[in-house]
Design a protein around this motif. Structure first.
Motif, PDB file in Angstrom:
ATOM      1  N   LEU B 217       0.819  -1.204   0.000  1.00  0.00           N
ATOM      2  CA  LEU B 217       0.000   0.000   0.000  1.00  0.00           C
ATOM      3  C   LEU B 217       0.856   1.259   0.000  1.00  0.00           C
ATOM      4  O   LEU B 217       0.555   2.216  -0.698  1.00  0.00           O
ATOM      5  CB  LEU B 217      -0.908  -0.023   1.236  1.00  0.00           C
ATOM      6  N   LEU B 218       1.965   1.253   0.747  1.00  0.00           N
ATOM      7  CA  LEU B 218       2.688   2.511   0.984  1.00  0.00           C
ATOM      8  C   LEU B 218       4.111   2.563   0.415  1.00  0.00           C
ATOM      9  O   LEU B 218       4.703   3.637   0.364  1.00  0.00           O
ATOM     10  CB  LEU B 218       2.741   2.797   2.489  1.00  0.00           C
ATOM     11  N   ASN B 219       4.669   1.432   0.021  1.00  0.00           N
ATOM     12  CA  ASN B 219       6.011   1.412  -0.581  1.00  0.00           C
ATOM     13  C   ASN B 219       7.023   2.265   0.189  1.00  0.00           C
ATOM     14  O   ASN B 219       7.619   3.193  -0.345  1.00  0.00           O
ATOM     15  CB  ASN B 219       5.898   1.884  -2.049  1.00  0.00           C
ATOM     16  N   PRO B 220       7.208   1.969   1.487  1.00  0.00           N
ATOM     17  CA  PRO B 220       8.171   2.735   2.277  1.00  0.00           C
ATOM     18  C   PRO B 220       9.607   2.295   1.974  1.00  0.00           C
ATOM     19  O   PRO B 220       9.822   1.257   1.346  1.00  0.00           O
ATOM     20  CB  PRO B 220       7.813   2.362   3.715  1.00  0.00           C
ATOM     21  N   GLU B 221      10.572   3.098   2.423  1.00  0.00           N
ATOM     22  CA  GLU B 221      11.972   2.665   2.336  1.00  0.00           C
ATOM     23  C   GLU B 221      12.322   1.735   3.500  1.00  0.00           C
ATOM     24  O   GLU B 221      13.164   0.848   3.368  1.00  0.00           O
ATOM     25  CB  GLU B 221      12.933   3.850   2.407  1.00  0.00           C
ATOM     26  N   VAL B 222      11.723   2.008   4.657  1.00  0.00           N
ATOM     27  CA  VAL B 222      12.116   1.328   5.893  1.00  0.00           C
ATOM     28  C   VAL B 222      10.888   0.925   6.698  1.00  0.00           C
ATOM     29  O   VAL B 222       9.941   1.702   6.817  1.00  0.00           O
ATOM     30  CB  VAL B 222      12.975   2.264   6.782  1.00  0.00           C
ATOM     31  N   ILE B 223      10.919  -0.295   7.250  1.00  0.00           N
ATOM     32  CA  ILE B 223       9.977  -0.645   8.316  1.00  0.00           C
ATOM     33  C   ILE B 223      10.809  -0.983   9.547  1.00  0.00           C
ATOM     34  O   ILE B 223      11.713  -1.821   9.487  1.00  0.00           O
ATOM     35  CB  ILE B 223       9.081  -1.842   7.944  1.00  0.00           C
ATOM     36  N   LYS B 253      12.049  -6.262  -4.455  1.00  0.00           N
ATOM     37  CA  LYS B 253      13.093  -7.165  -3.973  1.00  0.00           C
ATOM     38  C   LYS B 253      14.361  -6.409  -3.564  1.00  0.00           C
ATOM     39  O   LYS B 253      14.904  -5.620  -4.333  1.00  0.00           O
ATOM     40  CB  LYS B 253      13.410  -8.207  -5.063  1.00  0.00           C
ATOM     41  N   ASP B 254      14.816  -6.653  -2.349  1.00  0.00           N
ATOM     42  CA  ASP B 254      16.034  -6.037  -1.788  1.00  0.00           C
ATOM     43  C   ASP B 254      15.957  -4.508  -1.679  1.00  0.00           C
ATOM     44  O   ASP B 254      16.977  -3.850  -1.470  1.00  0.00           O
ATOM     45  CB  ASP B 254      17.283  -6.386  -2.630  1.00  0.00           C
ATOM     46  N   LYS B 255      14.783  -3.941  -1.830  1.00  0.00           N
ATOM     47  CA  LYS B 255      14.676  -2.488  -1.839  1.00  0.00           C
ATOM     48  C   LYS B 255      14.129  -1.935  -0.512  1.00  0.00           C
ATOM     49  O   LYS B 255      14.163  -0.743  -0.283  1.00  0.00           O
ATOM     50  CB  LYS B 255      13.750  -2.033  -2.978  1.00  0.00           C
ATOM     51  N   ILE B 256      13.595  -2.808   0.336  1.00  0.00           N
ATOM     52  CA  ILE B 256      12.949  -2.301   1.552  1.00  0.00           C
ATOM     53  C   ILE B 256      13.691  -2.806   2.777  1.00  0.00           C
ATOM     54  O   ILE B 256      13.852  -4.006   2.990  1.00  0.00           O
ATOM     55  CB  ILE B 256      11.459  -2.696   1.570  1.00  0.00           C
ATOM     56  N   GLN B 257      14.184  -1.838   3.572  1.00  0.00           N
ATOM     57  CA  GLN B 257      14.958  -2.145   4.776  1.00  0.00           C
ATOM     58  C   GLN B 257      13.992  -2.550   5.885  1.00  0.00           C
ATOM     59  O   GLN B 257      13.060  -1.801   6.195  1.00  0.00           O
ATOM     60  CB  GLN B 257      15.700  -0.851   5.159  1.00  0.00           C
ATOM     61  N   ILE B 258      14.233  -3.725   6.451  1.00  0.00           N
ATOM     62  CA  ILE B 258      13.402  -4.173   7.572  1.00  0.00           C
ATOM     63  C   ILE B 258      14.331  -4.437   8.746  1.00  0.00           C
ATOM     64  O   ILE B 258      15.251  -5.251   8.644  1.00  0.00           O
ATOM     65  CB  ILE B 258      12.608  -5.433   7.190  1.00  0.00           C
TER      66      ILE B 258
END
Lengths: 292, 292
Positions: B217-223, B253-258
């Motif tokens: 829904l939000l396409n964040p950089e970081v969770i 893929k590999d784009k969102i820091q968790i």
């Protein structure tokens, strides 16, 4: 060669509309596909063929180099049109859900199109409502697109007909159609066809769960449903509202407007044009008549 | 009477910290509860008692009437702290999920705290991942708060112990504790206790489905995940990442820091203080020394 084609198409269009090229304020490209906002390219589209180099934004930018060129997902601009022309009040947060063969969406937050960090916000079709549900082609399970799209409804209906369930749909098709359409489903629902009402109810319930996820995350003022699915009419919309009422957070009660799109014509174009204007106008530019 | 109490508490605190009242730039009130942003009141809180008139914002505003008073949900300010001090780069879109007894969240979009239209955005605890799941006290089914909170893990563990399942947890408790804690679960997981690893895996999978809904829904950089649950350690975090990798949209893929929260101390205070400063500073105000 590609470059020439793209720009010839635009030039021809302007001529056919009798619009002087110098009167353009900007060009907005609304594409049915995922947008790579960092590079102004289209990542994927299931609807239109995207060539490998996928440079059309740059072709157009080179040709019309003194005006802004904006590239976005078509649903972003439909959402913007709904915000600007659909609701009549000062809406700041609006979600537009476009349900056709697939499920697209546009999100307006704080009055602006929200694209997310890489242009992938609003992938509402892949909001899951059932972690144990059927596998979606995206890799997830129980996605809205798999559970509530128009092909999903057609499939459920067909499977029921094949397995011998009685329904008016069979007779309506036999009379003067060669396949199921949304209009046929609507006709059968108005005649209180039991199977069709069951399917509408089930789809409405599923959509309500997905929409409630969106509401609980974003707390919008308005959710607008657009696309072919609106042809199902009020019987479908009322069921969605009823289910949302059952499962929503108490403080949201009666506070969130849920409605079909009421705009006629091409909302992508309407919203895209307004978006260009809103984003290039500095105070006075019209009065100064710089581009007239 | 209430008014006096609230303000005396603040005054005493300033004295005990040896801070001159004239040096205050603003006051930020971070509350564990739902905020009615139109009226600066707290709608509900399951943690602190809220009196009927719920006027404390106005008491404080009257007492400190020449500085801005900001009221918000505590998780908003934790999210702001994570954005400002937790990630080290220019993060624009960040989701902070706080998992303790309940599940709270703060959302940063386009660099700002996002409250939604009536302050109810970020109710991530009530994102549903299973429309057929257990009923949540909010009225919805399969909510994250019901499926993945710390009490939910304790319940599953207890039910398994009661029904005779073997686990090291029983022995650890028998030795020197009177009840299950997150630390005990962690200890058992490090000793490869089968039941505990199963429960961690199941919770991680459920949380991954909820987080994927947020991502789509939000396409964040970081969770960022914060709260007691982070004491489970990397074994839990790695499983969440693995499940998200399985079900995410390919372009993410590999784009969102968790990651877990890495900030020490009270992040609500840290974020709240920074938020006040960022929202009241006009260029030059420090140099002009107006309030010094």
């Amino acid at each position: 060669h590609d470059q020439l084609c793209y720009n010839l198409t635009l030039e021809k269009k302007l001529i056919s509309l009798n619009i002087d090229e110098n009167k353009l304020f900007g060009i907005c490209l609304g594409v049915p596909g995922l947008i790579d906002i960092e590079n102004n390219r289209v990542t994927t589209s299931t609807v239109i063929p995207i060539d490998d180099n996928n440079d059309f934004y740059y072709y157009i930018k080179n040709r019309y180099n003194d005006i802004p060129i904006l590239l976005g997902n078509e649903s972003w601009f439909s959402a913007y049109a709904e915000k600007e022309f659909g609701s009549g009040t000062n809406i700041q947060n609006l979600i537009f859900i476009d349900i056709n063969i697939g499920v697209g969406a546009g999100i307006i937050l704080n009055g602006e199109i929200f694209t997310g960090s890489r242009g992938l916000a609003g992938e509402i079709g892949h909001i899951s409502i059932d972690m144990n549900g059927p596998r979606c082609k995206c890799g997830n399970r129980g996605c809205i697109e798999t559970m509530v799209s128009i092909p999903a409804m057609f499939n459920t209906l067909t499977n029921n007909i094949v397995s011998g369930r009685k329904t008016l749909v069979k007779e309506i098709i036999a009379k003067n159609h060669d396949r199921i359409t949304v209009e046929i489903i609507r006709e059968a629902s108005l005649k209180k066809d039991e199977l069709v009402l069951e399917i509408l109810d089930d789809s409405a319930r599923k959509l309500a769960f997905g929409m409630t996820n969106i509401i609980n995350l974003l707390n919008p003022e308005v959710i607008v449903i657009g696309g072919e699915i609106t042809k199902l009419g009020n019987v479908f919309l009322e069921r969605i509202k009823k289910y949302i009422e059952d499962i929503q957070l108490k403080p949201n009660k009666d506070k969130i407007q849920i409605r079909y799109s009421s705009l006629k014509g091409n909302t992508v174009t309407l919203g895209g044009a307004k978006y260009v204007l809103d984003n290039i106008f500095e105070p006075g530019i019209l009065l100064d008549g710089i581009r007239f």
